[in-house]
Design a protein around this motif. Structure first.
Motif, PDB file in Angstrom:
ATOM      1  N   THR A 188       0.871  -1.177   0.000  1.00 15.86           N
ATOM      2  CA  THR A 188       0.000   0.000   0.000  1.00 15.86           C
ATOM      3  C   THR A 188       0.910   1.229   0.000  1.00 15.86           C
ATOM      4  O   THR A 188       2.134   1.109   0.104  1.00 15.86           O
ATOM      5  CB  THR A 188      -0.891   0.049   1.255  1.00 15.86           C
ATOM      6  N   LYS A 189       0.318   2.411  -0.101  1.00 15.25           N
ATOM      7  CA  LYS A 189       1.121   3.641  -0.034  1.00 15.25           C
ATOM      8  C   LYS A 189       1.920   3.689   1.263  1.00 15.25           C
ATOM      9  O   LYS A 189       3.095   4.060   1.283  1.00 15.25           O
ATOM     10  CB  LYS A 189       0.208   4.870  -0.099  1.00 15.25           C
ATOM     11  N   GLU A 190       1.249   3.309   2.355  1.00 16.22           N
ATOM     12  CA  GLU A 190       1.867   3.417   3.669  1.00 16.22           C
ATOM     13  C   GLU A 190       2.951   2.361   3.898  1.00 16.22           C
ATOM     14  O   GLU A 190       3.944   2.617   4.594  1.00 16.22           O
ATOM     15  CB  GLU A 190       0.799   3.292   4.760  1.00 16.22           C
ATOM     16  N   SER A 191       2.772   1.179   3.320  1.00 23.68           N
ATOM     17  CA  SER A 191       3.703   0.082   3.608  1.00 23.68           C
ATOM     18  C   SER A 191       4.797  -0.075   2.556  1.00 23.68           C
ATOM     19  O   SER A 191       5.621  -0.980   2.653  1.00 23.68           O
ATOM     20  CB  SER A 191       2.931  -1.238   3.705  1.00 23.68           C
ATOM     21  N   TYR A 192       4.822   0.816   1.551  1.00 23.39           N
ATOM     22  CA  TYR A 192       5.692   0.593   0.395  1.00 23.39           C
ATOM     23  C   TYR A 192       7.155   0.337   0.745  1.00 23.39           C
ATOM     24  O   TYR A 192       7.751  -0.642   0.276  1.00 23.39           O
ATOM     25  CB  TYR A 192       5.607   1.769  -0.583  1.00 23.39           C
ATOM     26  N   GLU A 235      -1.982  -4.353  -3.300  1.00 21.47           N
ATOM     27  CA  GLU A 235      -3.355  -3.902  -3.115  1.00 21.47           C
ATOM     28  C   GLU A 235      -4.100  -3.964  -4.444  1.00 21.47           C
ATOM     29  O   GLU A 235      -3.505  -3.917  -5.526  1.00 21.47           O
ATOM     30  CB  GLU A 235      -3.378  -2.484  -2.551  1.00 21.47           C
ATOM     31  N   ALA A 236      -5.425  -4.061  -4.374  1.00 21.62           N
ATOM     32  CA  ALA A 236      -6.247  -4.277  -5.563  1.00 21.62           C
ATOM     33  C   ALA A 236      -6.033  -3.211  -6.630  1.00 21.62           C
ATOM     34  O   ALA A 236      -6.030  -3.503  -7.829  1.00 21.62           O
ATOM     35  CB  ALA A 236      -7.718  -4.333  -5.157  1.00 21.62           C
ATOM     36  N   TYR A 281       5.189   3.906  -6.887  1.00 22.15           N
ATOM     37  CA  TYR A 281       5.213   4.252  -5.467  1.00 22.15           C
ATOM     38  C   TYR A 281       6.315   5.236  -5.090  1.00 22.15           C
ATOM     39  O   TYR A 281       6.293   5.795  -3.991  1.00 22.15           O
ATOM     40  CB  TYR A 281       5.307   2.982  -4.627  1.00 22.15           C
ATOM     41  N   GLU A 282       7.264   5.463  -5.989  1.00 26.26           N
ATOM     42  CA  GLU A 282       8.307   6.449  -5.707  1.00 26.26           C
ATOM     43  C   GLU A 282       8.151   7.690  -6.575  1.00 26.26           C
ATOM     44  O   GLU A 282       9.000   8.578  -6.566  1.00 26.26           O
ATOM     45  CB  GLU A 282       9.689   5.814  -5.916  1.00 26.26           C
ATOM     46  N   PHE A 283       7.060   7.759  -7.309  1.00 23.53           N
ATOM     47  CA  PHE A 283       6.800   8.882  -8.201  1.00 23.53           C
ATOM     48  C   PHE A 283       6.614  10.155  -7.388  1.00 23.53           C
ATOM     49  O   PHE A 283       5.943  10.163  -6.358  1.00 23.53           O
ATOM     50  CB  PHE A 283       5.529   8.598  -9.008  1.00 23.53           C
ATOM     51  N   CYS A 284       7.224  11.244  -7.855  1.00 21.52           N
ATOM     52  CA  CYS A 284       7.096  12.499  -7.115  1.00 21.52           C
ATOM     53  C   CYS A 284       6.842  13.672  -8.055  1.00 21.52           C
ATOM     54  O   CYS A 284       7.179  13.632  -9.237  1.00 21.52           O
ATOM     55  CB  CYS A 284       8.342  12.769  -6.277  1.00 21.52           C
ATOM     56  N   HIS A 285       6.236  14.715  -7.516  1.00 25.43           N
ATOM     57  CA  HIS A 285       5.958  15.928  -8.273  1.00 25.43           C
ATOM     58  C   HIS A 285       7.265  16.695  -8.456  1.00 25.43           C
ATOM     59  O   HIS A 285       8.025  16.863  -7.499  1.00 25.43           O
ATOM     60  CB  HIS A 285       4.931  16.780  -7.528  1.00 25.43           C
ATOM     61  N   LYS A 314       1.443  14.412  -2.711  1.00 25.40           N
ATOM     62  CA  LYS A 314       1.058  13.048  -3.056  1.00 25.40           C
ATOM     63  C   LYS A 314       0.392  13.019  -4.430  1.00 25.40           C
ATOM     64  O   LYS A 314      -0.322  13.941  -4.803  1.00 25.40           O
ATOM     65  CB  LYS A 314       0.101  12.479  -2.004  1.00 25.40           C
ATOM     66  N   MET A 315       0.647  11.944  -5.151  1.00 29.32           N
ATOM     67  CA  MET A 315       0.054  11.798  -6.471  1.00 29.32           C
ATOM     68  C   MET A 315      -1.428  11.436  -6.346  1.00 29.32           C
ATOM     69  O   MET A 315      -1.766  10.422  -5.734  1.00 29.32           O
ATOM     70  CB  MET A 315       0.777  10.708  -7.265  1.00 29.32           C
ATOM     71  N   LYS A 316      -2.273  12.272  -6.903  1.00 27.03           N
ATOM     72  CA  LYS A 316      -3.706  11.992  -6.870  1.00 27.03           C
ATOM     73  C   LYS A 316      -4.023  10.823  -7.786  1.00 27.03           C
ATOM     74  O   LYS A 316      -3.579  10.769  -8.925  1.00 27.03           O
ATOM     75  CB  LYS A 316      -4.483  13.226  -7.322  1.00 27.03           C
ATOM     76  N   ARG A 317      -4.796   9.880  -7.272  1.00 27.88           N
ATOM     77  CA  ARG A 317      -5.223   8.733  -8.064  1.00 27.88           C
ATOM     78  C   ARG A 317      -6.669   8.909  -8.501  1.00 27.88           C
ATOM     79  O   ARG A 317      -7.480   9.491  -7.787  1.00 27.88           O
ATOM     80  CB  ARG A 317      -5.112   7.444  -7.249  1.00 27.88           C
ATOM     81  N   THR A 318      -6.986   8.393  -9.669  1.00 26.52           N
ATOM     82  CA  THR A 318      -8.369   8.349 -10.131  1.00 26.52           C
ATOM     83  C   THR A 318      -8.673   6.913 -10.527  1.00 26.52           C
ATOM     84  O   THR A 318      -7.809   6.040 -10.432  1.00 26.52           O
ATOM     85  CB  THR A 318      -8.590   9.267 -11.353  1.00 26.52           C
TER      86      THR A 318
END
Length: 348
Positions: A22-26, A74-75, A97-101, A108-112
């Motif tokens: 997950t984002k938190e456990s990456y 994660e799904a 998971y390491e992508f940054c602005h 944080k990268m917004k997901r859709t």
């Protein structure tokens, strides 16, 4: 490769020790997963130093190694890694998971529902090369990463979504410059490469830019097994004459030298191309194919169609006098009739 039974054996780090990604456990997941795979002797398949898996079962979604990734992600992630070659899964996950602005690394990268990196995706759709290039410079692997649930790379998105043609072409050309031939060969979930997309759109500039990177890209087949098409067929079906004329000699040359996946595949592809050209009124090129290889008229294509039957239900191919602007040839019906009736296969 280790068997499923061996994967369950007790090790310094066992599979149960690896948390769900997950984002938190990456960061923990990355460290534990790498150690686990190394303990199991599987890391070489992931980093590409061992290639046997590619030949045997890299496409087997039920392979033990693939199962591990499926169970430990994660799904949301699954739609971005399903179908990927094993050696590309790790890079895809690291990129995600390491992508940054580029201007605000802490953002944080917004997901859709469609993409895991909305700001990057939007910059591509806007045709904003400056912002796209900033993202790419800060994120190694982003150029070749899948960024939509449709299995699209940034170039695929640019070719399909950018509305302004000048911006689209400028952005696409910049992306192509920095992409490898392997990246350009990657297909979306519909089996289409960037070349298929550009060919369908009749975008000759981009078609040329891609082909100049690697001419073998013209032979990649898309779609389900019963409806596979190579780029020139996509262009012909869309009636993009300029692209068809450009791709035709290159496709003929590359198909002649391509290694067959199975015996007779090359002739099936040629027969498919021939039928596609006839159905879409490119009679001049179709005649050229038949003239070089008369037996094509009797060979079943990828969709089990046969040219002689196609011609029998295409009266437009047989008028005694016929001028076709797409092919630039006149009297095509006459030439087809003369050739077919003189063909040795019809003299019994």
């Amino acid at each position: 490769m280790a068997s499923e039974e061996e994967l369950q054996e007790t090790n310094p780090i066992c599979q149960d020790d690896v948390p769900l990604l997950t984002k938190e456990s990456y960061m923990t997941w990355k460290d534990m997963m790498e150690k686990f795979l190394k303990n199991q002797g599987l890391w070489g398949y992931v980093d590409g130093t061992i290639h046997e898996l590619d030949q045997d079962s890299s496409k087997d979604k039920e392979s033990p190694l693939r199962k591990i990734f499926i169970m430990k992600c994660e799904a949301m992630v699954l739609s971005y890694i399903e179908g990927l070659d094993i050696r590309h899964i790790w890079g895809q996950l690291v990129t995600m998971y390491e992508f940054c602005h580029p201007t605000n690394p802490g953002e944080k990268m917004k997901r859709t529902h469609y993409t895991w990196c909305w700001p990057f995706y939007k910059a591509i759709v806007d045709g904003d090369w400056k912002t796209v290039s900033e993202f790419l410079s800060k994120n190694k692997g982003a150029l070749s990463a899948i960024i939509t649930t449709e299995g699209e790379l940034p170039l695929h998105v640019a070719l399909r979504q950018v509305q302004n043609k000048q911006r689209r072409d400028n952005l696409a050309k910049e992306l192509i410059k920095n992409m490898s031939a392997e990246d350009l060969s990657k297909q979306n979930k519909h089996g289409r490469t960037a070349l298929h997309i550009a060919a369908s759109d009749g975008n000759l500039k981009i078609v040329k830019a891609i082909v100049e990177k690697d001419k073998k890209l013209v032979t990649i087949q898309s779609g389900p097994s019963s409806m596979q098409t190579i780029p020139i067929m996509v262009a012909a079906s869309a009636h993009k004459k300029n692209v068809v004329d450009y791709l035709y000699p290159i496709t003929k040359s590359q198909e002649a030298n391509r290694k067959e996946v199975y015996p007779g595949e090359r002739e099936k592809v040629r027969a498919s191309l021939l039928n596609c050209l006839i159905w879409n009124n490119f009679y001049g090129l179709a005649f050229d194919l038949i003239h070089e290889n008369p037996s094509l008229v009797l060979i079943k294509d990828m969709n089990k169609g046969v040219t002689i039957l196609t011609l029998s239900i295409m009266p437009s191919a047989f008028p005694s006098s016929f001028s076709n602007k797409r092919s630039g040839s006149g009297m095509l019906g006459y030439h087809f009739q003369k050739f077919i009736y003189s063909c040795k296969y019809f003299h019994h």
